[in-house]
Motif scaffolding. Structure first.
Motif, PDB file in Angstrom:
ATOM      1  N   TYR A 164      29.161 -19.664  35.183  1.00  0.00           N
ATOM      2  CA  TYR A 164      28.642 -20.761  35.463  1.00  0.00           C
ATOM      3  C   TYR A 164      29.006 -21.886  34.544  1.00  0.00           C
ATOM      4  O   TYR A 164      29.240 -21.637  33.470  1.00  0.00           O
ATOM      5  CB  TYR A 164      27.146 -20.694  35.631  1.00  0.00           C
ATOM      6  N   ALA A 165      29.075 -23.311  34.882  1.00  0.00           N
ATOM      7  CA  ALA A 165      29.417 -24.255  33.977  1.00  0.00           C
ATOM      8  C   ALA A 165      28.460 -25.618  34.447  1.00  0.00           C
ATOM      9  O   ALA A 165      28.339 -26.256  35.560  1.00  0.00           O
ATOM     10  CB  ALA A 165      30.741 -24.572  34.313  1.00  0.00           C
ATOM     11  N   ILE A 166      27.461 -25.772  33.608  1.00  0.00           N
ATOM     12  CA  ILE A 166      26.351 -26.776  33.857  1.00  0.00           C
ATOM     13  C   ILE A 166      26.358 -27.974  32.964  1.00  0.00           C
ATOM     14  O   ILE A 166      26.703 -27.645  31.707  1.00  0.00           O
ATOM     15  CB  ILE A 166      24.947 -26.064  33.783  1.00  0.00           C
ATOM     16  N   GLY A 167      26.265 -29.159  33.346  1.00  0.00           N
ATOM     17  CA  GLY A 167      26.048 -30.208  32.491  1.00  0.00           C
ATOM     18  C   GLY A 167      24.566 -30.573  32.277  1.00  0.00           C
ATOM     19  O   GLY A 167      23.764 -30.581  33.161  1.00  0.00           O
ATOM     20  N   ALA A 168      24.435 -31.048  30.999  1.00  0.00           N
ATOM     21  CA  ALA A 168      22.886 -31.413  30.805  1.00  0.00           C
ATOM     22  C   ALA A 168      23.017 -32.587  30.034  1.00  0.00           C
ATOM     23  O   ALA A 168      23.561 -32.876  29.034  1.00  0.00           O
ATOM     24  CB  ALA A 168      22.390 -30.114  29.637  1.00  0.00           C
ATOM     25  N   LEU A 202      25.502 -32.664  27.079  1.00  0.00           N
ATOM     26  CA  LEU A 202      25.956 -31.214  26.549  1.00  0.00           C
ATOM     27  C   LEU A 202      26.568 -30.436  27.828  1.00  0.00           C
ATOM     28  O   LEU A 202      26.498 -30.783  28.949  1.00  0.00           O
ATOM     29  CB  LEU A 202      24.749 -30.586  26.064  1.00  0.00           C
ATOM     30  N   LYS A 203      27.119 -29.630  27.396  1.00  0.00           N
ATOM     31  CA  LYS A 203      27.652 -28.448  28.524  1.00  0.00           C
ATOM     32  C   LYS A 203      26.793 -27.079  28.306  1.00  0.00           C
ATOM     33  O   LYS A 203      26.653 -26.646  27.113  1.00  0.00           O
ATOM     34  CB  LYS A 203      29.051 -28.392  28.080  1.00  0.00           C
ATOM     35  N   ILE A 204      26.661 -26.333  29.353  1.00  0.00           N
ATOM     36  CA  ILE A 204      26.073 -24.977  29.157  1.00  0.00           C
ATOM     37  C   ILE A 204      26.891 -24.033  30.135  1.00  0.00           C
ATOM     38  O   ILE A 204      27.257 -24.270  30.978  1.00  0.00           O
ATOM     39  CB  ILE A 204      24.825 -24.898  29.994  1.00  0.00           C
ATOM     40  N   ARG A 254      26.111 -14.294  27.532  1.00  0.00           N
ATOM     41  CA  ARG A 254      24.754 -15.260  26.995  1.00  0.00           C
ATOM     42  C   ARG A 254      25.147 -16.505  27.108  1.00  0.00           C
ATOM     43  O   ARG A 254      26.348 -17.040  27.091  1.00  0.00           O
ATOM     44  CB  ARG A 254      24.364 -14.828  25.360  1.00  0.00           C
ATOM     45  N   PRO A 255      24.163 -17.682  27.230  1.00  0.00           N
ATOM     46  CA  PRO A 255      24.289 -18.870  27.374  1.00  0.00           C
ATOM     47  C   PRO A 255      24.744 -19.680  26.359  1.00  0.00           C
ATOM     48  O   PRO A 255      24.447 -19.087  25.326  1.00  0.00           O
ATOM     49  CB  PRO A 255      23.124 -19.562  28.173  1.00  0.00           C
ATOM     50  N   ILE A 256      25.828 -20.519  26.282  1.00  0.00           N
ATOM     51  CA  ILE A 256      26.299 -21.262  25.024  1.00  0.00           C
ATOM     52  C   ILE A 256      26.202 -22.613  25.508  1.00  0.00           C
ATOM     53  O   ILE A 256      26.322 -23.101  26.590  1.00  0.00           O
ATOM     54  CB  ILE A 256      27.541 -20.965  24.552  1.00  0.00           C
ATOM     55  N   ILE A 257      25.396 -23.470  24.503  1.00  0.00           N
ATOM     56  CA  ILE A 257      25.045 -24.860  24.999  1.00  0.00           C
ATOM     57  C   ILE A 257      25.379 -25.732  23.659  1.00  0.00           C
ATOM     58  O   ILE A 257      25.392 -25.371  22.678  1.00  0.00           O
ATOM     59  CB  ILE A 257      23.533 -25.224  25.115  1.00  0.00           C
ATOM     60  N   GLY A 258      26.122 -26.833  23.979  1.00  0.00           N
ATOM     61  CA  GLY A 258      26.622 -27.823  22.961  1.00  0.00           C
ATOM     62  C   GLY A 258      27.503 -28.785  23.433  1.00  0.00           C
ATOM     63  O   GLY A 258      27.764 -28.916  24.675  1.00  0.00           O
ATOM     64  N   PHE A 259      28.179 -29.234  22.452  1.00  0.00           N
ATOM     65  CA  PHE A 259      29.127 -30.502  22.701  1.00  0.00           C
ATOM     66  C   PHE A 259      30.472 -29.570  22.569  1.00  0.00           C
ATOM     67  O   PHE A 259      30.584 -28.172  22.294  1.00  0.00           O
ATOM     68  CB  PHE A 259      29.475 -31.410  21.495  1.00  0.00           C
ATOM     69  N   THR A 260      31.523 -30.089  23.311  1.00  0.00           N
ATOM     70  CA  THR A 260      32.933 -29.306  23.301  1.00  0.00           C
ATOM     71  C   THR A 260      33.545 -29.839  22.133  1.00  0.00           C
ATOM     72  O   THR A 260      33.244 -30.684  21.532  1.00  0.00           O
ATOM     73  CB  THR A 260      33.638 -29.636  24.468  1.00  0.00           C
ATOM     74  N   GLN A 261      34.423 -28.974  22.011  1.00  0.00           N
ATOM     75  CA  GLN A 261      35.509 -29.079  20.584  1.00  0.00           C
ATOM     76  C   GLN A 261      36.497 -30.222  21.358  1.00  0.00           C
ATOM     77  O   GLN A 261      36.519 -30.675  22.029  1.00  0.00           O
ATOM     78  CB  GLN A 261      36.513 -27.843  20.641  1.00  0.00           C
ATOM     79  N   ALA A 262      36.689 -31.032  20.046  1.00  0.00           N
ATOM     80  CA  ALA A 262      37.727 -32.068  20.113  1.00  0.00           C
ATOM     81  C   ALA A 262      39.061 -31.581  20.764  1.00  0.00           C
ATOM     82  O   ALA A 262      39.707 -30.496  20.668  1.00  0.00           O
ATOM     83  CB  ALA A 262      38.071 -32.793  19.015  1.00  0.00           C
ATOM     84  N   GLY A 263      39.363 -32.421  22.069  1.00  0.00           N
ATOM     85  CA  GLY A 263      40.491 -31.916  22.837  1.00  0.00           C
ATOM     86  C   GLY A 263      40.537 -30.776  23.552  1.00  0.00           C
ATOM     87  O   GLY A 263      41.693 -30.048  23.887  1.00  0.00           O
ATOM     88  N   SER A 264      39.363 -30.115  23.718  1.00  0.00           N
ATOM     89  CA  SER A 264      39.105 -28.757  24.420  1.00  0.00           C
ATOM     90  C   SER A 264      38.007 -28.660  25.337  1.00  0.00           C
ATOM     91  O   SER A 264      37.179 -29.565  25.068  1.00  0.00           O
ATOM     92  CB  SER A 264      38.948 -27.794  23.191  1.00  0.00           C
ATOM     93  N   HIS A 265      37.988 -27.820  26.306  1.00  0.00           N
ATOM     94  CA  HIS A 265      36.912 -27.531  26.996  1.00  0.00           C
ATOM     95  C   HIS A 265      35.847 -26.379  26.209  1.00  0.00           C
ATOM     96  O   HIS A 265      34.930 -25.996  26.963  1.00  0.00           O
ATOM     97  CB  HIS A 265      37.417 -26.904  28.383  1.00  0.00           C
ATOM     98  N   ARG A 266      36.258 -25.893  25.438  1.00  0.00           N
ATOM     99  CA  ARG A 266      35.550 -24.880  24.575  1.00  0.00           C
ATOM    100  C   ARG A 266      34.159 -25.330  24.150  1.00  0.00           C
ATOM    101  O   ARG A 266      34.398 -26.551  23.450  1.00  0.00           O
ATOM    102  CB  ARG A 266      36.204 -24.126  23.674  1.00  0.00           C
ATOM    103  N   ILE A 267      33.246 -24.774  24.490  1.00  0.00           N
ATOM    104  CA  ILE A 267      31.789 -25.242  23.975  1.00  0.00           C
ATOM    105  C   ILE A 267      31.597 -24.786  22.416  1.00  0.00           C
ATOM    106  O   ILE A 267      31.477 -23.408  22.570  1.00  0.00           O
ATOM    107  CB  ILE A 267      30.840 -25.030  25.183  1.00  0.00           C
ATOM    108  N   VAL A 268      30.979 -25.579  21.808  1.00  0.00           N
ATOM    109  CA  VAL A 268      30.372 -24.926  20.596  1.00  0.00           C
ATOM    110  C   VAL A 268      29.030 -24.765  20.719  1.00  0.00           C
ATOM    111  O   VAL A 268      28.161 -25.702  20.865  1.00  0.00           O
ATOM    112  CB  VAL A 268      30.657 -26.096  19.248  1.00  0.00           C
TER     113      VAL A 268
END
Length: 400
Positions: free
Chosen positions: A159-163, A107-109, A115-129
């Motif tokens: 910040y860009a954190i991998g989980a 997942l990406k944080i 506010r923190p957003i956490i989840g998978f990224t959209q298909a073909g994008s770096h945007r986090i859902v």
């Protein structure tokens, strides 16, 4: 007035396809599509269970029913085989993982407007859902998501954190990349987070490899009934159901073999259960996995000889393989072109090839076929539910 087109199948990337070759996103077989793109759902089109579909890149096929999902997995594997002229003598029904069964995820944080957003990224994008529900993850993995959101709520700035999350014998193993606590108070808060949420382990990676931060007891995974040390970031099959399907196929096909070479063996997913009835050589390039497999074999007193070896640069040669009754290999997505050539030349009687990429598998399978191996059985595996990612297990047998 033009008649609507009928969706007849799903393409490799999940689009619906008409008989004329028209591709339609989010369509299922049996749907009708008008010339202007209007879609009329058919009998195999279902309501997606997750609110994040189709924005979230974690799933591509939540709109398809169970029959369609199973057909998609089978057709991906069968089509790859036939493209190389490989016709299995037996094609099994696919082994499908159920919802909420995935035991590892990346997942990406990030800071989403304060506010923190956490989840998978959209298909073909770096945007986090920003994940508020998930129908693929094990419940205890998903339960950690809101806890992480709460923990990072006070963090300011960009910040860009991998989980990286994985289910171990002791609980959830969490690895954070691109984050390290600043000062004593943040360190204590992170220790409290690990303890209060019952983490099996917490590692931190600032670009130099994972460093242990919290591990109250050694973390393990159970393979073939034996506990194996679980290095941070090590590979395990994504679901327990798929692991059972793949190892079950290997055990069935290699029953009666006394000497087996397990190539790209990892932690010993196949080598350890196979050692119940055979002597096994396990070859693997990752040093941490080699040490974990060797330690488990020595502790359990099972006949697994573990060799640290890069099979891409230094494959087991044909003459080394001639003393074995069978070879099992489970290579990365790129396949095992150099190694498969040596296996084919060895004339070993049985080859069990497990793959996460039907295309590279079929290419390598063609090499075996050209050396007199027949594809006896092919078993598709839908390990990543609602995804276009497909696995398989196959048995090749040498015929004189």
């Amino acid at each position: 007035m033009n008649e609507p087109d009928l969706i007849t199948r799903l393409a490799a990337k999940g689009d619906g396809v008409t008989a004329s070759g028209r591709h339609v996103v989010l369509a299922a077989p049996g749907d009708l599509v008008e010339a202007d793109g209007t879609l009329h759902p058919g009998p195999h089109h279902v309501a997606p269970p997750c609110r994040h579909f189709p924005t979230c890149g974690g799933c591509q096929l939540q709109h398809a029913d169970e029959e369609t999902l199973a057909d998609f997995v089978t057709q991906r594997v069968e089509n790859a085989a036939r493209a190389q002229g490989l016709v299995p003598r037996a094609l099994a029904a696919p082994a499908m993982s159920p919802p909420r069964s995935r035991r590892r995820a990346s997942l990406k944080i990030a800071n989403g407007g304060g506010r923190p957003i956490i989840g998978f990224t959209q298909a073909g994008s770096h945007r986090i859902v920003d994940m508020r529900e998930c129908h693929v993850l094990l419940p205890d993995l998903f339960a950690l998501v809101p806890k992480l959101r709460d923990y990072f709520a006070g963090k300011r700035g960009k910040y860009a954190i991998g989980a990286e999350m994985a289910r171990s014998d002791q609980g959830v193993d969490l690895g954070l990349t691109g984050f390290f606590p600043d000062g004593l108070s943040e360190t204590e808060a992170l220790l409290d987070f690990a303890r209060d949420n019952g983490l099996a382990r917490l590692t931190l990676d600032q670009g130099y490899g994972a460093e242990g931060f919290w591990e109250p007891e050694p973390v393990t995974v159970t393979l073939g009934g034996h506990r194996v040390s679980f290095p941070a970031g090590a590979f395990v099959q994504a679901t327990a159901q798929a692991e059972r399907a793949l190892t079950g196929a290997a055990l069935e096909w290699l029953d009666g073999c006394d000497q087996v070479a397990d190539l790209f063996s990892g932690l010993g997913t196949f080598a350890i259960p196979l050692a119940a009835n055979a002597k096994v050589l396990a070859a693997e390039a990752d040093r941490a996995a080699v040490l974990a497999c060797r330690g488990a074999a020595n502790s359990a007193g099972i006949p697994v000889q573990v060799e640290h070896r890069d099979l891409f640069r230094n494959p087991l040669r044909a003459e080394e393989l001639r003393g074995f009754d069978a070879v099992l290999l489970d290579p990365p997505r790129a396949g095992a072109r150099t190694q498969i050539e040596q296996i084919a030349a060895s004339g070993v009687g049985r080859v069990v090839y497990v793959s996460c990429n039907p295309s590279s598998w079929s290419r390598d399978g063609r090499v075996l076929a050209d050396h007199g191996y027949a594809l006896e059985e092919l078993r598709p595996v839908g390990q990543f539910r609602w995804s276009t990612h497909v696995e398989l297990a196959s048995l090749f047998v040498k015929h004189d």
